[in-house]
Design a protein around this motif. Structure first.
Motif, PDB file in Angstrom:
ATOM      1  N   SER A  24       0.810  -1.214   0.000  1.00 43.40           N
ATOM      2  CA  SER A  24       0.000   0.000   0.000  1.00 43.40           C
ATOM      3  C   SER A  24       0.848   1.271   0.000  1.00 43.40           C
ATOM      4  N   HIS A  25       2.082   1.187   0.520  1.00 48.99           N
ATOM      5  CA  HIS A  25       2.952   2.367   0.539  1.00 48.99           C
ATOM      6  C   HIS A  25       3.319   2.829  -0.871  1.00 48.99           C
ATOM      7  N   ASN A  26       3.214   1.914  -1.838  1.00 49.68           N
ATOM      8  CA  ASN A  26       3.585   2.261  -3.211  1.00 49.68           C
ATOM      9  C   ASN A  26       2.576   3.185  -3.882  1.00 49.68           C
ATOM     10  N   ARG A  27       1.510   3.529  -3.165  1.00 47.02           N
ATOM     11  CA  ARG A  27       0.511   4.459  -3.693  1.00 47.02           C
ATOM     12  C   ARG A  27       0.726   5.881  -3.158  1.00 47.02           C
ATOM     13  N   LYS A  28       1.756   6.062  -2.333  1.00 49.15           N
ATOM     14  CA  LYS A  28       1.910   7.334  -1.625  1.00 49.15           C
ATOM     15  C   LYS A  28       3.258   7.992  -1.939  1.00 49.15           C
ATOM     16  N   LEU A  29       3.302   9.303  -1.741  1.00 44.77           N
ATOM     17  CA  LEU A  29       4.549  10.048  -1.751  1.00 44.77           C
ATOM     18  C   LEU A  29       4.865  10.484  -0.331  1.00 44.77           C
ATOM     19  N   ASP A  30       6.095  10.900  -0.110  1.00 45.81           N
ATOM     20  CA  ASP A  30       6.470  11.411   1.202  1.00 45.81           C
ATOM     21  C   ASP A  30       5.741  12.713   1.494  1.00 45.81           C
ATOM     22  N   ASP A  31       5.738  13.065   2.772  1.00 38.94           N
ATOM     23  CA  ASP A  31       5.192  14.344   3.221  1.00 38.94           C
ATOM     24  C   ASP A  31       6.320  15.366   3.190  1.00 38.94           C
ATOM     25  N   PHE A  32       6.161  16.433   2.404  1.00 35.11           N
ATOM     26  CA  PHE A  32       7.201  17.450   2.265  1.00 35.11           C
ATOM     27  C   PHE A  32       6.871  18.727   3.032  1.00 35.11           C
ATOM     28  N   SER A  33       5.887  18.666   3.927  1.00 28.65           N
ATOM     29  CA  SER A  33       5.409  19.871   4.591  1.00 28.65           C
ATOM     30  C   SER A  33       6.323  20.311   5.730  1.00 28.65           C
ATOM     31  N   VAL A  34       6.191  21.579   6.093  1.00 31.85           N
ATOM     32  CA  VAL A  34       6.925  22.121   7.245  1.00 31.85           C
ATOM     33  C   VAL A  34       6.486  21.411   8.520  1.00 31.85           C
ATOM     34  N   ALA A  35       5.195  21.165   8.649  1.00 31.08           N
ATOM     35  CA  ALA A  35       4.686  20.491   9.846  1.00 31.08           C
ATOM     36  C   ALA A  35       5.306  19.112  10.007  1.00 31.08           C
ATOM     37  N   PHE A  36       5.480  18.392   8.899  1.00 31.91           N
ATOM     38  CA  PHE A  36       6.073  17.063   8.981  1.00 31.91           C
ATOM     39  C   PHE A  36       7.536  17.143   9.428  1.00 31.91           C
ATOM     40  N   MET A  37       8.272  18.120   8.929  1.00 34.47           N
ATOM     41  CA  MET A  37       9.658  18.304   9.362  1.00 34.47           C
ATOM     42  C   MET A  37       9.728  18.475  10.870  1.00 34.47           C
ATOM     43  N   GLN A  38       8.819  19.269  11.406  1.00 42.89           N
ATOM     44  CA  GLN A  38       8.812  19.523  12.838  1.00 42.89           C
ATOM     45  C   GLN A  38       8.400  18.278  13.616  1.00 42.89           C
ATOM     46  N   ASP A  73       5.499  25.871  -0.166  1.00 41.02           N
ATOM     47  CA  ASP A  73       5.258  26.452   1.160  1.00 41.02           C
ATOM     48  C   ASP A  73       6.515  26.390   2.023  1.00 41.02           C
ATOM     49  N   SER A  74       7.247  25.279   1.932  1.00 43.49           N
ATOM     50  CA  SER A  74       8.448  25.139   2.760  1.00 43.49           C
ATOM     51  C   SER A  74       9.548  26.092   2.295  1.00 43.49           C
ATOM     52  N   VAL A  75       9.620  26.352   0.987  1.00 39.29           N
ATOM     53  CA  VAL A  75      10.601  27.313   0.480  1.00 39.29           C
ATOM     54  C   VAL A  75      10.214  28.726   0.908  1.00 39.29           C
ATOM     55  N   ARG A  76       8.924  29.019   0.907  1.00 34.60           N
ATOM     56  CA  ARG A  76       8.461  30.323   1.385  1.00 34.60           C
ATOM     57  C   ARG A  76       8.798  30.501   2.863  1.00 34.60           C
ATOM     58  N   GLU A  77       8.658  29.445   3.628  1.00 36.61           N
ATOM     59  CA  GLU A  77       9.004  29.506   5.051  1.00 36.61           C
ATOM     60  C   GLU A  77      10.484  29.831   5.226  1.00 36.61           C
ATOM     61  N   ARG A  78      11.319  29.219   4.419  1.00 42.17           N
ATOM     62  CA  ARG A  78      12.756  29.501   4.496  1.00 42.17           C
ATOM     63  C   ARG A  78      13.060  30.941   4.068  1.00 42.17           C
ATOM     64  N   ALA A  79      12.395  31.377   3.014  1.00 41.44           N
ATOM     65  CA  ALA A  79      12.628  32.741   2.540  1.00 41.44           C
ATOM     66  C   ALA A  79      12.233  33.760   3.605  1.00 41.44           C
ATOM     67  N   ALA A  80      11.147  33.463   4.323  1.00 40.35           N
ATOM     68  CA  ALA A  80      10.727  34.361   5.401  1.00 40.35           C
ATOM     69  C   ALA A  80      11.772  34.420   6.509  1.00 40.35           C
ATOM     70  N   ARG A  81      12.573  33.383   6.623  1.00 41.10           N
ATOM     71  CA  ARG A  81      13.641  33.338   7.623  1.00 41.10           C
ATOM     72  C   ARG A  81      14.969  33.839   7.050  1.00 41.10           C
TER      73      ARG A  81
END
Length: 227
Positions: A28-42, A139-147
């Motif tokens: 079933s994992h072969n149907r999914k992509l990783d989570d690239f969100s800022v929330a997931f990083m945290q 969104d994650s690149v925007r978060e970095r740019a804001a920093r």
């Protein structure tokens, strides 16, 4: 073992690469992509801190020499993640070497399995997640740019060129569709009708999800370049 398993379950693309669950019929994992969100990083950082607290609650004197060695290795790994948390936004998710515009197509072409009809259906399902993945990266690149963390201008220019190449020619010329059509041609158990239906399903996803996602990325890059 539990920490490693939990890590794999949170990263379906890594699971597809390692193919450790397929022998047990779990796919079933072969149907999914990783989570690239800022929330997931945290969440990943917090998971490392939690695992490290649990690991250090065990008494080293009660362990065998091999267990102590494993404890030290895992402690080192988790501590590295914890120490790196303050710098988790100090990288460039969009770059010409391993940015998402490189890694996602490469993953679909060279890692995602295509041995039977289910693999082909999973390919279609994964393409359906491209839009979310690209939006999360933006969104994650925007978060970095804001920093204040932005890539050099030449890096953004290279990325823009790669994205334009991916968009060129529309769905019919897209590498994700052309590669898929070629690879399923080698699946002998698929009828010509099934191949046509699956190829059309991929074309639909490329046209309705993938190309619009590349378009949104292309529209964002001038903003990033200006910064």
């Amino acid at each position: 073992t539990r920490v490693f398993l939990e890590l794999l379950l949170r990263h379906p693309m890594l699971l597809s690469q390692l193919r450790v669950l397929e022998p047990y019929g779990i796919r079933s994992h072969n149907r999914k992509l990783d989570d690239f969100s800022v929330a997931f990083m945290q969440q990943e950082s917090e998971a490392a801190r939690s695992h490290l607290r649990t690991l250090r609650s065990y008494a080293p004197e009660s362990q065998t020499a091999d267990q102590r060695f494993s404890t030290e290795v895992l402690d080192w790994f988790l501590q590295n993640v914890v120490d790196g948390a303050p710098f988790q936004f100090h990288d460039y998710p969009l770059n010409q070497l391993d940015g998402v515009q490189v890694t996602l197509p490469d993953f679909m072409l060279n890692v995602h399995p295509l041995y039977d009809a289910r693999d082909a259906e999973d390919y279609v399902a994964r393409l359906a997640h491209f839009g979310v993945a690209i939006d999360q990266v933006i969104d994650s690149v925007r978060e970095r740019a804001a920093r204040g963390v932005v890539p050099p201008r030449f890096v953004v220019e290279r990325v823009r060129g790669q994205v334009e190449t991916l968009r060129k020619g529309g769905a019919d010329e897209n590498v994700l569709l052309r590669s898929f059509a070629k690879r399923i041609g080698a699946i002998e158990r698929l009828s010509p009708e099934a191949r046509d239906q699956l190829t059309q399903a991929v074309r639909t996803q490329v046209e309705s999800v993938v190309l619009p996602a590349w378009q949104r990325l292309a529209e964002y890059l001038p903003e990033l370049q200006a910064q």
